[in-house]
Design an enzyme around this catalytic site. Structure first.
Site, PDB file in Angstrom:
ATOM      1  N   PRO A  88       0.840  -1.131  -0.114  1.00  0.00           N
ATOM      2  CG  PRO A  88       0.186  -1.020   2.466  1.00  0.00           C
ATOM      3  CD  PRO A  88       1.334  -1.971   1.178  1.00  0.00           C
TER       4      PRO A  88
ATOM      5  N   GLY B 294       2.815   4.692   1.177  1.00  0.00           N
ATOM      6  CA  GLY B 294       3.189   4.828   2.086  1.00  0.00           C
ATOM      7  C   GLY B 294       3.843   3.760   3.299  1.00  0.00           C
TER       8      GLY B 294
ATOM      9  CE  LYS C 181       4.879   1.058  -3.164  1.00  0.00           C
ATOM     10  NZ  LYS C 181       3.826   1.291  -1.895  1.00  0.00           N
TER      11      LYS C 181
ATOM     12  CB  SER D 178     -11.358 -12.926  -0.470  1.00  0.00           C
ATOM     13  OG  SER D 178     -11.682 -11.804  -0.553  1.00  0.00           O
TER      14      SER D 178
ATOM     15  CE  LYS E 245      -8.460 -10.249   2.467  1.00  0.00           C
ATOM     16  NZ  LYS E 245      -8.630 -12.152   1.401  1.00  0.00           N
TER      17      LYS E 245
END
Length: 757
Positions: free
Chosen positions: A371, A373, A376, A689, A732
């Site tokens: 995600p 922030g 990376k 999912s 998750k």
């Protein structure tokens, strides 16, 4: 002629000036009125019109002497109250030849659209009569007008027109002659028609003639300068050729710039194929005229090629302890990335110690996926720092042209190498760390597919012979380290993804974010705001509160902005107060004043308060999130109603879940139908999912049993009730933890993923 209309003889009169009146024109009469959408007709003009509309034929018939007419018409521009009285000179079928005679001013209620009222009049030009050619300034104005017009016509080669102009003795006709100037606009011709006094028409013409002469002089001056420049360039070209011939006779080097390029070539250690290509281009440049366009292309190509860092390479820092310490100093966590880089260094160190040759296929091709922030992009800089290599960032987001990667053919205007070769040039070495940022946001356009061009760049077996369209020779990229970043893998084509070693950066827990804020963000932000640790300190409780209650998401970008905002307010307070030696300590109770009230957390238990509501888990582009499923029974018949901006896969999951619960005896009562809703309807949702969550929600609804509020779940389900594994377990679980969930149900096949949590 676009429109014709008739004026009733009882509606208006025409008054003719005694000083300029045609004796054949009665003073009181009414005539057909012709509306002109294009062109302007002035007195003494002869025009030909074609009668094509019923109104036009009616007007022509009304003017026909056979029908009691006088062969007289009024021609006026559309929407104007001034026109000319004209006589039909010749009739041939539907074609009329008309000669204009005098200006006519339509009364206030009469326009060239044909409208009229009983008391309006038409006035022939010259009201009052004294403003006509009798005005004392008219002779002088006519003389000035004639001089300017003849000067202009003489300069543009209109000698015949100049002779015709000399034959015009009437000041009015002379003033109207400006309308024959082809560069005059429609509005200017209308102005000539509507100006009834000769003196004013002459002044208009004089002004326009002066402007035309000035414009002509400027054009001639520019053309003369361009001609002089061309003559000078031709003269210099001849002199250069003569000079080259003289040098050749004297036995001197006539290559000029080619000699400089040969010296630069001799100073470089190039692959044989590259050296051959450069020598061929230098030879072509020697045989090409310096003034030709191709000579410029050749010089630019040689400058780019010889300017590449062929002989520059940095020496890797093979001290594994130092490299590990550098990586740990810049980033907290991210152990997978650090371990992979340390492994790369360890392999290079062993091969060097044991005398093995460099393996061209041993390059590093990593893809950091996570995600926004989570660090990376900044991790690429840390990798370069730890290895002692130069760092280059290539932003790929939004690229739609394949030539951005492979370069343009040098025959194109403004051609240059692609971004990959330019990155090597910018890094100044043949082995930089190249960060391919936002590789998942490359688009496809009619110019080609940039991701297909990256296949060769990111393949260790091929990138040693990468061919850029501009360079047109094989270029070795195998020594560079390529690190790609992406928020999601869904938009990366399979062949490109197959070439990358994917490392998931699932984000940070609140505890990790607190450590990052204390060890990395706070020192950097203190310096940015002109503060020191002696001025401001944050308690661990304050940082934990900012990380958990104020900063949502898995990244630290918002966390950094919040701390920066608090420090700015403190800096403003210190700048306006007396100096103090006591540092300001920011505690949890001070955050409301510095950052405002925090948004209260939404806990799963607060949402699950009745049957049919269940908490699921999903992964979005910004990390994990709690995905609620709400099911209800509503009156009606037929298929379930599904809302919440869902994709096709999730809609199919609803049907599968209904079949699963129906197979176990839980069916929708007669006279009712299911309505399944996924809240946050503005957010697109898709994926399989949510299958387990849907089955649980329908079971809870149809059995009238509320789900446990402390439980969330995820997993794909088959039509026979088998639970299949899913991805993004860590993200998750982090989302569930933020939502106050204490138990999470995951597929058994995902048990191995718990090692990463």
């Amino acid at each position: 002629m676009s429109k014709l209309s008739n004026i009733d003889p009882q509606d208006s009169d025409i008054q003719v000036e005694s000083s300029n009146r045609d004796p054949n024109v009665p003073t009181v009469a009414a005539y057909p009125l012709v509306s002109l959408t294009e062109g302007v007709v002035l007195p003494d003009m002869v025009v030909t019109i074609t009668v094509t509309t019923p109104e036009a034929r009616a007007a022509a018939a009304a003017a026909d002497p056979a029908n009691g007419g006088t062969d007289l018409l009024i021609l006026a521009p559309a929407g104007r109250a001034v026109g000319v009285l004209a006589k039909i000179e010749n009739r041939h079928d539907d074609t009329l030849t008309i000669r204009a005679r005098q200006r006519v001013r339509l009364g206030a209620g009469i326009t060239s659209t044909g409208g009229s009222s009983a008391d309006d009049t038409l006035l022939i030009e010259g009201h009052p009569i004294a403003e006509l050619a009798d005005a004392p300034e008219v002779p002088d104005l006519a003389q000035e007008y004639r001089a300017l017009a003849e000067a202009l016509l003489t300069r543009i080669g209109g000698r015949r027109m100049a002779m015709i102009l000399r034959e015009l003795n009437s000041p009015g006709a002379l003033a109207d002659s400006i309308a024959y100037w082809p560069e005059l606009s429609h509005e200017q011709r209308v102005a000539v028609l509507e100006t009834h006094t000769v003196s004013e028409r002459l002044r208009l013409g004089i002004g326009w003639l002066r402007d035309a002469l000035t414009d002509l002089e400027v054009r001639e001056q520019i053309a003369g300068e361009v001609t002089n420049d061309l003559d000078d360039a031709q003269r210099k070209a001849i002199l250069r050729r003569q000079l080259a011939a003289i040098r050749k006779e004297l036995g001197e080097d006539s290559s000029g710039a080619a000699g400089d390029y040969r010296e630069r070539l001799d100073a470089l250690e190039l692959p044989d194929k590259v050296r051959t290509a450069v020598e061929e281009e230098i030879g072509r440049m020697e045989r090409t005229s310096e003034e030709s366009m191709e000579a410029g292309w050749l010089r630019t190509w040689l400058d780019v090629t010889l300017g590449l860092p062929w002989n520059n390479r940095t020496v890797d820092n093979l001290d594994l302890v130092d490299a590990k310490a550098a990586l740990d100093r810049d980033h907290t966590g991210l152990d997978d990335v650090k371990d992979r880089l340390i492994e790369f260094l360890a392999v290079r160190k062993l091969r060097e110690q044991r005398g093995h040759a460099t393996d061209r296929r041993a390059g590093v091709l990593l893809a950091l996926v996570g995600p926004p922030g989570v660090g990376k992009t900044s991790l690429g800089e840390s990798v370069a720092s730890a290895l002692g290599r130069s760092f280059v960032r290539v932003a790929l987001g939004g690229i739609r042209d394949e030539a951005e990667i492979r370069g343009h053919r040098r025959t194109y205007v403004g051609a240059r190498p692609g971004r990959i070769v330019r990155a090597i040039q910018e890094g100044g070495t043949m082995n930089p760390v190249v960060l391919l940022d936002e590789i998942d946001k490359i688009g496809n356009g009619w110019q080609g597919d940039p991701t297909a061009a990256l296949l060769e760049v990111l393949d260790p077996a091929q990138n040693k012979s990468f061919r850029d369209h501009y360079l047109e020779f094989e270029f070795d990229l195998s020594e560079a380290i390529f690190i790609a970043t992406a928020n999601t893998l869904d938009t990366i084509p399979g062949p490109l993804l197959d070439r990358l070693e994917v490392i998931d950066l699932d984000g940070y827990t609140e505890r990790e974010k607190t450590v990052i804020a204390r060890d990395h963000l706070l020192p950097k932000l203190l310096e940015r705001n002109g503060l020191t640790a002696d001025d401001v300190t944050f308690t661990d409780e304050a940082l934990a509160t900012i990380s958990g209650d104020y900063s949502t998401g898995l990244g630290v970008r918002r966390l950094e902005r919040l701390i920066d905002r608090a420090l700015r307010k403190i800096a403003a307070r210190l700048a306006g107060a007396a100096p103090t030696t006591t540092p300001i300590e920011v505690g949890r109770d001070d955050l409301t004043e510095l950052l405002g009230p925090n948004r209260p957390r939404e806990y799963v238990a607060d949402r699950i308060d009745r049957p049919g509501i269940v908490a699921g888990l999903a992964v979005t582009g910004s990390g994990g999130d709690v995905l609620y499923v709400e099911a209800a029974l509503v009156p009606g018949e037929g298929e379930p109603t599904v809302t919440g901006q869902l994709g096709d896969v999730m809609k199919e999951s609803v049907k599968i879940a209904q079949s699963v619960v129906a197979g176990r005896g839980l069916v929708v009562p007669p006279g009712h139908q299911l309505h399944v809703h996924f809240p946050a309807g503005a957010v697109p949702k898709d994926g399989p999912s949510a299958g387990v969550t849907l089955v649980t929600a329908l079971t809870s609804l149809l059995s009238d049993t509320p789900a446990r509020p402390s439980v969330a779940m995820t997993g794909e389900i088959t039509l026979h009730g088998r639970v299949l594994p899913i991805g993004g377990v860590k993200q998750k679980l982090l989302a569930a933890h933020r939502g106050g969930v204490r138990e999470v149900l995951i597929p058994k096949a995902n048990a191995a993923d718990l090692d990463d949590v």
